[in-house]
Scaffold this motif. Structure first.
Motif, PDB file in Angstrom:
ATOM      1  N   SER A  22       0.855  -1.185   0.000  1.00  0.00           N
ATOM      2  CA  SER A  22       0.000   0.000   0.000  1.00  0.00           C
ATOM      3  C   SER A  22       0.890   1.233   0.000  1.00  0.00           C
ATOM      4  CB  SER A  22      -0.908  -0.002   1.229  1.00  0.00           C
ATOM      5  OG  SER A  22      -1.712   1.158   1.271  1.00  0.00           O
ATOM      6  N   TYR A  23       0.451   2.297  -0.659  1.00  0.00           N
ATOM      7  CA  TYR A  23       1.263   3.496  -0.837  1.00  0.00           C
ATOM      8  C   TYR A  23       0.501   4.745  -0.392  1.00  0.00           C
ATOM      9  CZ  TYR A  23       4.073   0.402  -3.735  1.00  0.00           C
ATOM     10  OH  TYR A  23       4.847  -0.635  -4.179  1.00  0.00           O
ATOM     11  N   ASP A  24       1.263   5.758   0.025  1.00  0.00           N
ATOM     12  CA  ASP A  24       0.638   7.028   0.398  1.00  0.00           C
ATOM     13  C   ASP A  24       1.621   8.161   0.134  1.00  0.00           C
ATOM     14  OD1 ASP A  24      -1.325   8.732   1.323  1.00  0.00           O
ATOM     15  OD2 ASP A  24      -0.717   8.582   3.416  1.00  0.00           O
ATOM     16  N   SER A  64       2.592  12.236   1.335  1.00  0.00           N
ATOM     17  CA  SER A  64       2.387  13.219   2.403  1.00  0.00           C
ATOM     18  C   SER A  64       3.174  14.478   2.067  1.00  0.00           C
ATOM     19  CB  SER A  64       2.839  12.660   3.751  1.00  0.00           C
ATOM     20  OG  SER A  64       2.646  13.608   4.779  1.00  0.00           O
ATOM     21  N   ASP A  73      -0.422  15.088  -5.930  1.00  0.00           N
ATOM     22  CA  ASP A  73      -0.379  13.723  -5.413  1.00  0.00           C
ATOM     23  C   ASP A  73      -0.288  12.682  -6.523  1.00  0.00           C
ATOM     24  OD1 ASP A  73      -0.464  14.759  -2.929  1.00  0.00           O
ATOM     25  OD2 ASP A  73      -2.443  13.999  -2.374  1.00  0.00           O
ATOM     26  N   MET A  82       2.712  10.104  -6.786  1.00  0.00           N
ATOM     27  CA  MET A  82       2.466   8.672  -6.715  1.00  0.00           C
ATOM     28  C   MET A  82       3.076   7.956  -7.920  1.00  0.00           C
ATOM     29  SD  MET A  82       1.275   6.180  -4.963  1.00  0.00           S
ATOM     30  CE  MET A  82       0.156   6.912  -3.749  1.00  0.00           C
ATOM     31  N   ASP A 126      -5.006   3.831  -1.743  1.00  0.00           N
ATOM     32  CA  ASP A 126      -5.937   4.517  -0.850  1.00  0.00           C
ATOM     33  C   ASP A 126      -6.630   5.653  -1.616  1.00  0.00           C
ATOM     34  OD1 ASP A 126      -7.335   5.202   1.377  1.00  0.00           O
ATOM     35  OD2 ASP A 126      -5.728   6.369   2.278  1.00  0.00           O
ATOM     36  N   GLN A 129      -6.187   7.142  -8.555  1.00  0.00           N
ATOM     37  CA  GLN A 129      -4.994   6.484  -8.026  1.00  0.00           C
ATOM     38  C   GLN A 129      -4.784   5.127  -8.688  1.00  0.00           C
ATOM     39  OE1 GLN A 129      -2.814   7.859  -6.274  1.00  0.00           O
ATOM     40  NE2 GLN A 129      -3.561   9.055  -4.557  1.00  0.00           N
ATOM     41  N   GLN A 140      -4.543   0.876   5.999  1.00  0.00           N
ATOM     42  CA  GLN A 140      -4.667   2.323   5.753  1.00  0.00           C
ATOM     43  C   GLN A 140      -3.987   3.138   6.850  1.00  0.00           C
ATOM     44  OE1 GLN A 140      -9.062   2.269   5.318  1.00  0.00           O
ATOM     45  NE2 GLN A 140      -8.734   3.536   3.493  1.00  0.00           N
ATOM     46  N   THR A 149      -0.197   2.849   6.653  1.00  0.00           N
ATOM     47  CA  THR A 149       0.351   3.568   5.494  1.00  0.00           C
ATOM     48  C   THR A 149       0.395   5.071   5.774  1.00  0.00           C
ATOM     49  OG1 THR A 149      -0.669   1.885   4.082  1.00  0.00           O
ATOM     50  CG2 THR A 149       0.184   3.844   3.000  1.00  0.00           C
ATOM     51  N   HIS A 150      -0.698   5.615   6.320  1.00  0.00           N
ATOM     52  CA  HIS A 150      -0.737   7.044   6.665  1.00  0.00           C
ATOM     53  C   HIS A 150       0.307   7.370   7.728  1.00  0.00           C
ATOM     54  CE1 HIS A 150      -4.080   7.549   4.110  1.00  0.00           C
ATOM     55  NE2 HIS A 150      -5.031   7.135   4.931  1.00  0.00           N
ATOM     56  N   ALA A 166       3.921   7.401   6.310  1.00  0.00           N
ATOM     57  CA  ALA A 166       4.185   8.553   5.444  1.00  0.00           C
ATOM     58  C   ALA A 166       4.312   9.835   6.255  1.00  0.00           C
ATOM     59  CB  ALA A 166       3.069   8.692   4.410  1.00  0.00           C
TER      60      ALA A 166
END
Length: 621
Positions: free
Chosen positions: A399-401, A403, A440, A444, A486, A491, A545, A548-549, A552
């Motif tokens: 999973s990626y995020d 910030s 973003d 990404m 996410d 995305q 989730q 991941t948040h 980041a």
């Protein structure tokens, strides 16, 4: 090319240790033998008679090696060391590779210290323990009551060379480092500490009680409450030693094994001076169909290789294999005779029975917890696979995020879950290089491109290394079975675009949120699949989730914090970290530095005329 049949013929009949490797050259099993030839050949003969665990192990053997020793005892010592170092897959292993805390009193020093340690050295210090429970409160209590020094200064050599530490200022130490305490007086305090650690609690209980009553009579209720808390801790510490033997015994460990199917738990009671000072349990991996006697032997070899203390008596609930050899090995480590006992009646048998009941209780609790954990992790992953209609197993999820703060310090994070559990060693951070401002999507795309380009490059490098007979793990070569984005279509499309460009086929799903920004479903193959918000899949997705948040944002805060630490003084030529600290320590504020004369600046420790002029001119210009 390693030919097993040919190598078996070359095996000697001498004692030694054999080491089994798989095709990746990983050590999967270590064993010892009186005759290497007879023992190793057994694995490859009459395979149908082997237990399922041994069959699986033999199927994975690509090659083996061996080390000859002069005796079976030497082979046992070497086997224990190799198992501890390599932790082979098919050896019975403790899941919790713990080392226990001891309290060390450095009685060989003129001003001894009382400290925490996990290693029992061969020195003149006194060691107390092991203490399975946390002992920080006990150490704090000892230092507070007896005012024992905690500093590492070389006393009496360094007496008076430095000012006393904070403990002296707050009344936790009487200034031993300044020579304010005579060695004889200090030694009396250490003797009292040793009595306390040996189980003589009455003097300290009486002293604390008297001080508590005295403070109460003076209406110093806060001080009285502190003494009350001390009293409670001492009583709790002494109450832990609640089982006493009627015999005048030396130190003992009591071991009992509970086994159910492929799961097993070993319970250990620590008895010191006839008192049970603590207990601990160990969950065991890879027990398979092993007999109890073999499990006891494997555990004893592994546990007592790592523990710094070996008692005179070790009592077991069941008969171990190779009892005499184990006893001889333990005696060499202890330096005196060690008895391995399997009591059948009386008080000793009662202790082993009590240990077994505890082991069985923990095993039952572990079994229930494992079932819940499996539903929480593997069950949730299976639910994800079924919901999306994916035919292949899902093991690895990425999973990626992104910030940033208004486009400042764009960073990306990659979080990995395997079998429904976070695999933190595989987490990766990305500092965005090619995107300016809060974009973003572009950020990404850069993160995903860099991640998978690295992975493809490493895969090619690994192929070359494998052909050359070498193997190396890459940071990015392990690709996921599914990527969770996410966000919605935007995305997902960015991720699919990157994968298509690089020629990679990986499932990609997006997490769709409702008006309250809560996940309501999973978007996959242009279809939104609703999720049961009370099910394990929803909980797993929420954990992914949140992680991941968190990862980041944590990285972004780190970079932002580093930039905020920057000082205007860093921009002055000739002023480095050391001089900056010296200036800030000498002057009360930056304004005072600005107003200072060249002479005042040059007087600061570490400064010279050139540096002082550079600072003075910087602020004048």
């Amino acid at each position: 090319m390693f030919n097993i049949e040919e190598e078996l013929k070359k095996l000697p009949t001498k004692p030694g240790v054999y080491i089994m490797h798989n095709e990746l050259d990983e050590i999967i099993y270590v064993g010892k033998a009186i005759s290497l030839k007879n023992r190793v050949r057994q694995y490859f003969q009459s395979i149908n008679r082997h237990s399922p665990k041994i069959k699986r192990m033999v199927e994975n053997i690509d090659h083996f090696e061996y080390i000859i020793t002069d005796s079976e005892l030497e082979a046992l010592v070497l086997e224990c060391n190799l198992i501890k170092e390599h932790r082979p897959k098919y050896n019975t292993m403790m899941k919790d590779d713990k080392s226990y805390p001891y309290i060390k009193v450095t009685v060989d020093e003129e001003y001894p210290r009382v400290m925490f340690t996990r290693k029992r050295g061969k020195d003149k210090a006194k060691y107390f323990g092991p203490y399975p429970a946390h002992i920080s409160e006990t150490l704090e209590l000892i230092h507070k009551i007896y005012k024992i020094r905690t500093c590492r200064r070389n006393l009496p050599k360094d007496i008076g060379k430095e000012r006393p530490c904070l403990n002296y200022q707050i009344g936790r130490c009487d200034g031993v480092c300044q020579g304010y305490v005579e060695p004889s007086e200090y030694r009396k305090r250490i003797d009292e500490v040793i009595k306390f650690l040996n189980g003589d609690y009455e003097p300290i209980l009486k002293m604390i009680t008297d001080k508590m009553m005295e403070a109460s009579e003076k209406l110093e209720f806060e001080e009285a409450a502190n003494y009350r808390d001390m009293l409670t801790h001492v009583k709790r510490f002494s109450d832990r030693q609640k089982i006493n033997s009627n015999e005048n015994v030396d130190d003992r460990d009591v071991l009992a094994l509970a086994k159910s199917g492929k799961e097993a738990v070993m319970q250990v009671f620590f008895i010191r001076g006839g008192r049970l000072i603590g207990r601990e349990h160990f969950s065991l991996d890879e027990v398979g169909d092993d007999e109890k006697g073999a499990i006891y032997t494997d555990f004893i070899k592994q546990y007592y290789t790592g523990t710094p203390f070996i008692p005179k008596d070790i009592m077991l609930a069941d008969e171990p294999e190779e009892k005499e050899l184990l006893s001889e090995w333990l005696a060499t480590k202890r330096g005196s005779k060690v008895n391995i006992l399997v009591p059948k009646r009386g008080e000793k048998a009662g202790l082993t029975e009590l240990a077994y009941k505890n082991a069985a209780m923990v095993l039952n609790q572990d079994s229930e917890r494992n079932k819940r954990e499996q539903a929480r992790t593997l069950g949730a992953v299976k639910e994800l696979r079924d919901l999306l209609g994916i035919s292949n197993d899902i093991k690895r999820i990425e999973s990626y995020d992104i910030s940033n703060t208004s486009g400042y310090e764009n960073v990306g994070s990659m979080v990995v879950f395997e079998d429904g559990k976070p695999k933190k060693n595989d987490y990766r951070k990305f500092k965005i290089k090619g995107v300016v401002g809060p974009n973003d999507y572009a950020s990404m795309e850069e993160v995903l491109t860099r991640r998978f380009e690295h992975g493809l490059k490493e895969k090619e490098e690994l192929k070359i290394l494998e052909k050359a007979g070498s193997r190396k793990e890459g940071k990015f070569s392990n690709f996921p079975d599914i990527i969770l984005m996410d966000g919605g279509r935007g995305q997902i499309n960015i991720c699919l675009k990157v994968l298509e460009k690089l020629g990679i086929d990986i499932a990609v799903a997006g997490l769709v949120k409702d008006d309250r920004h809560r996940t309501r479903g999973i978007y996959y193959n242009n279809v939104e699949q609703p999720i049961d918000t009370h099910g394990e899949l929803f909980k797993l997705i929420t954990r992914i989730q949140d992680e991941t948040h968190r990862f980041a944002i944590e990285y972004h805060k780190l970079l932002r914090g580093k930039n905020q630490v920057h000082s205007v003084l860093d921009d002055i030529k000739g002023i480095g970290k050391v001089r900056r600290k010296a200036l800030m320590k000498h002057f009360a504020s930056l304004d005072d530095i600005k107003k200072a004369t060249e002479e005042e600046l040059a007087a600061v420790e570490g400064m010279n005329e050139g540096a002082a002029r550079a600072v003075w001119e910087f602020f004048r210009n």
